[in-house]
Design an enzyme around this catalytic site. Structure first.
Site, PDB file in Angstrom:
ATOM      1  N   HIS A   1      -0.351 -16.569  -5.592  1.00  0.00           N
ATOM      2  CA  HIS A   1      -1.680 -16.164  -6.455  1.00  0.00           C
ATOM      3  C   HIS A   1      -1.365 -15.449  -7.830  1.00  0.00           C
ATOM      4  O   HIS A   1      -1.981 -14.723  -8.594  1.00  0.00           O
ATOM      5  CB  HIS A   1      -2.430 -15.136  -5.554  1.00  0.00           C
TER       6      HIS A   1
ATOM      7  N   CYS B   1      -4.357 -18.115 -22.702  1.00  0.00           N
ATOM      8  CA  CYS B   1      -5.630 -18.117 -23.359  1.00  0.00           C
ATOM      9  C   CYS B   1      -6.285 -19.392 -22.784  1.00  0.00           C
ATOM     10  O   CYS B   1      -5.542 -20.703 -22.476  1.00  0.00           O
ATOM     11  CB  CYS B   1      -5.518 -18.900 -24.971  1.00  0.00           C
TER      12      CYS B   1
ATOM     13  N   SER C   1      -4.379  -9.600   6.204  1.00  0.00           N
ATOM     14  CA  SER C   1      -5.495  -9.510   7.084  1.00  0.00           C
ATOM     15  C   SER C   1      -5.957 -11.101   7.492  1.00  0.00           C
ATOM     16  O   SER C   1      -6.513 -11.152   8.445  1.00  0.00           O
ATOM     17  CB  SER C   1      -7.036  -9.146   6.517  1.00  0.00           C
TER      18      SER C   1
ATOM     19  N   PHE D   1      -7.184  -4.870  -0.156  1.00  0.00           N
ATOM     20  CA  PHE D   1      -8.451  -5.329  -0.536  1.00  0.00           C
ATOM     21  C   PHE D   1      -9.383  -4.884   0.780  1.00  0.00           C
ATOM     22  O   PHE D   1     -10.420  -4.273   0.817  1.00  0.00           O
ATOM     23  CB  PHE D   1      -8.796  -6.748  -0.576  1.00  0.00           C
TER      24      PHE D   1
ATOM     25  N   CYS E   1      -6.305 -18.920 -31.549  1.00  0.00           N
ATOM     26  CA  CYS E   1      -7.300 -19.612 -31.725  1.00  0.00           C
ATOM     27  C   CYS E   1      -8.805 -18.852 -31.370  1.00  0.00           C
ATOM     28  O   CYS E   1      -9.806 -19.363 -31.119  1.00  0.00           O
ATOM     29  CB  CYS E   1      -7.317 -20.716 -30.742  1.00  0.00           C
TER      30      CYS E   1
ATOM     31  N   CYS F   1      -6.415 -22.565 -25.797  1.00  0.00           N
ATOM     32  CA  CYS F   1      -5.249 -23.292 -26.213  1.00  0.00           C
ATOM     33  C   CYS F   1      -4.152 -23.481 -25.240  1.00  0.00           C
ATOM     34  O   CYS F   1      -3.221 -23.759 -25.439  1.00  0.00           O
ATOM     35  CB  CYS F   1      -4.988 -23.121 -27.614  1.00  0.00           C
TER      36      CYS F   1
ATOM     37  N   THR G   1       0.901  -1.238   0.142  1.00  0.00           N
ATOM     38  CA  THR G   1      -0.042   0.096  -0.121  1.00  0.00           C
ATOM     39  C   THR G   1       0.936   1.304   0.147  1.00  0.00           C
ATOM     40  O   THR G   1       0.345   2.149  -0.631  1.00  0.00           O
ATOM     41  CB  THR G   1      -0.929   0.119   1.313  1.00  0.00           C
TER      42      THR G   1
HETATM   43  P1  NAD Z   1      -6.170  -7.787   2.644  1.00  0.00           P
HETATM   44  O1  NAD Z   1      -6.316  -6.513   1.747  1.00  0.00           O
HETATM   45  O2  NAD Z   1      -7.004  -8.662   3.231  1.00  0.00           O
HETATM   46  O3  NAD Z   1      -5.287  -7.136   3.887  1.00  0.00           O
HETATM   47  C1  NAD Z   1      -4.055  -6.263   3.985  1.00  0.00           C
HETATM   48  C2  NAD Z   1      -4.023  -5.982   5.253  1.00  0.00           C
HETATM   49  O4  NAD Z   1      -2.698  -5.173   5.462  1.00  0.00           O
HETATM   50  C3  NAD Z   1      -4.990  -5.050   6.182  1.00  0.00           C
HETATM   51  O5  NAD Z   1      -5.277  -5.884   7.192  1.00  0.00           O
HETATM   52  C4  NAD Z   1      -4.530  -3.832   6.325  1.00  0.00           C
HETATM   53  O6  NAD Z   1      -4.787  -3.138   7.387  1.00  0.00           O
HETATM   54  C5  NAD Z   1      -2.861  -4.216   6.070  1.00  0.00           C
HETATM   55  N1  NAD Z   1      -2.326  -2.835   5.763  1.00  0.00           N
HETATM   56  C6  NAD Z   1      -2.183  -2.031   4.704  1.00  0.00           C
HETATM   57  N2  NAD Z   1      -1.374  -1.119   4.729  1.00  0.00           N
HETATM   58  C7  NAD Z   1      -0.498  -1.482   5.537  1.00  0.00           C
HETATM   59  C8  NAD Z   1       0.752  -0.689   5.771  1.00  0.00           C
HETATM   60  N3  NAD Z   1       1.273   0.188   5.338  1.00  0.00           N
HETATM   61  N4  NAD Z   1       1.623  -1.390   6.928  1.00  0.00           N
HETATM   62  C9  NAD Z   1       0.978  -2.568   7.779  1.00  0.00           C
HETATM   63  N5  NAD Z   1      -0.105  -3.092   7.225  1.00  0.00           N
HETATM   64  C10 NAD Z   1      -1.132  -2.505   6.371  1.00  0.00           C
HETATM   65  O7  NAD Z   1      -4.687  -8.585   1.853  1.00  0.00           O
HETATM   66  P2  NAD Z   1      -4.286  -9.898   1.812  1.00  0.00           P
HETATM   67  O8  NAD Z   1      -4.290 -10.508   3.406  1.00  0.00           O
HETATM   68  O9  NAD Z   1      -3.009  -9.941   0.964  1.00  0.00           O
HETATM   69  O10 NAD Z   1      -5.312 -11.059   1.109  1.00  0.00           O
HETATM   70  C11 NAD Z   1      -6.049 -10.228  -0.233  1.00  0.00           C
HETATM   71  C12 NAD Z   1      -5.689 -10.853  -1.376  1.00  0.00           C
HETATM   72  O11 NAD Z   1      -5.814  -9.567  -2.335  1.00  0.00           O
HETATM   73  C13 NAD Z   1      -4.376 -11.659  -1.807  1.00  0.00           C
HETATM   74  O12 NAD Z   1      -4.917 -12.694  -2.253  1.00  0.00           O
HETATM   75  C14 NAD Z   1      -3.497 -10.744  -2.853  1.00  0.00           C
HETATM   76  O13 NAD Z   1      -3.423 -11.451  -3.813  1.00  0.00           O
HETATM   77  C15 NAD Z   1      -4.726  -9.630  -3.431  1.00  0.00           C
HETATM   78  N6  NAD Z   1      -4.248  -8.143  -3.499  1.00  0.00           N
HETATM   79  C16 NAD Z   1      -2.837  -8.166  -3.843  1.00  0.00           C
HETATM   80  C17 NAD Z   1      -2.347  -6.946  -3.997  1.00  0.00           C
HETATM   81  C18 NAD Z   1      -0.846  -6.864  -4.526  1.00  0.00           C
HETATM   82  O14 NAD Z   1      -0.312  -7.751  -5.203  1.00  0.00           O
HETATM   83  N7  NAD Z   1      -0.235  -5.536  -4.133  1.00  0.00           N
HETATM   84  C19 NAD Z   1      -3.233  -5.837  -3.874  1.00  0.00           C
HETATM   85  C20 NAD Z   1      -4.476  -6.048  -3.404  1.00  0.00           C
HETATM   86  C21 NAD Z   1      -4.944  -7.401  -3.234  1.00  0.00           C
END
Ligand code: NAD
Length: 254
Positions: free
Chosen positions: A121, A129, A196, A39, A157, A132, A32
């Protein structure tokens, strides 16, 4: 509520410095601070978008709308690793961190220089695709979209292309999840960062560590569903906390 203190940073650093096999499980929260929304966090995508857009059935039923949503994620391919990614990479170079198991699809760990990364993930690098199985790089996918619009179709395809990321309702790649369980079972310490712990099977990996006698350091902005398992639980921002801890680890192992 933030519970960051010098004492807790020191406690975490000591545990890491004396570990024999330390791994990390990361989630969307570690990215983030690079500008990619998570999410379920406070600014999370699911507070604005219906999670069904990330299901396999939505992709099959509405490939055009699915791709409009997914293209927004593809824009994140240009973002840069932040201080937490860079600090983890340093921990690997110090031979302390053995593996990072990530739920993220953004490739930022590898961009930060980490070598041992298990992507549970998938990632944003390619699409395949659904008929194919031919694989296309995202540059090729963007070219196809530029020429023909959405959804992108296989030039050979005409089957619809699907990003090589795991959608809800889809199984995880076997090799990735098998290696993740193996690495968790041999970890005497796992850092659980920015997740989370709501998405399975990834959320069960910290339990695997505990059931084999390992310890957990959980660092997240808010409480997670598994804080009760944590030997150390820190609530706060990873971009600040992880570099602080890694600097202290360096002092202890020198
Ligand atoms: P999640 O969104 O469920 O949880 C993220 C957690 O990170 C939250 O609890 C939040 O409070 C915490 N958080 C946010 N910013 C933070 C920071 N700066 N410092 C500390 N904590 C922080 O995410 P998840 O558990 O990874 O599961 C969600 C699914 O979303 C996964 O399957 C993932 O593949 C996918 N996803 C991936 C991305 C990415 O690749 N960057 C982005 C969004 C979602």
């Amino acid at each position: 509520m933030d519970n960051l203190s010098d004492e807790i940073v020191d406690k975490a650093a000591r545990l890491i410095a004396k570990s024999k096999y330390c791994t990390a499980l990361t989630g969307a929260g570690i990215s983030t601070e690079s500008g990619i929304p998570d999410f379920r966090g406070p600014q999370g995508l699911w507070s604005r978008v219906d999670p069904k857009v990330a299901t396999h059935s939505y992709f099959i039923d509405n490939p055009k709308d699915f791709w409009s949503f997914h293209l927004k994620f593809m824009e994140f391919r240009n973002v840069k690793p932040n201080d937490a990614h860079i600090a983890l990479s340093k921990l690997e170079k110090l031979s302390v961190l053995k593996y990072v198991i990530t739920q993220n699809i953004d490739g930022l760990h590898q961009q930060a220089g980490l070598k041992n990364v298990i992507e549970l993930h998938g990632n944003l690098k390619t699409a395949s695709c659904i008929y194919c199985g031919r694989k296309y790089s995202y540059e090729e996918v963007l070219e196809i979209i530029g020429r023909e619009g959405l959804p992108p179709r296989c030039p050979v395809c005409r089957g619809i292309l699907k990003p090589d990321v795991v959608l809800f309702e889809e199984p995880l790649p076997y090799d990735a999840i098998a290696t993740a369980y193996y690495e968790s079972s041999r970890s005497d310490l796992m850092l659980v960062l920015g997740t989370s712990l709501a998405v399975y099977p990834a959320a069960s990996l910290p339990e695997t560590v505990k059931s084999h006698g390992g310890k957990l350091i959980i660092i997240n902005l808010e409480s997670t569903q598994k804080d009760y398992l944590g030997d150390i639980v820190i609530h706060g921002k990873l971009g600040i906390i992880v570099p602080m801890i890694v600097r202290r680890v360096e002092e202890y192992i020198r």
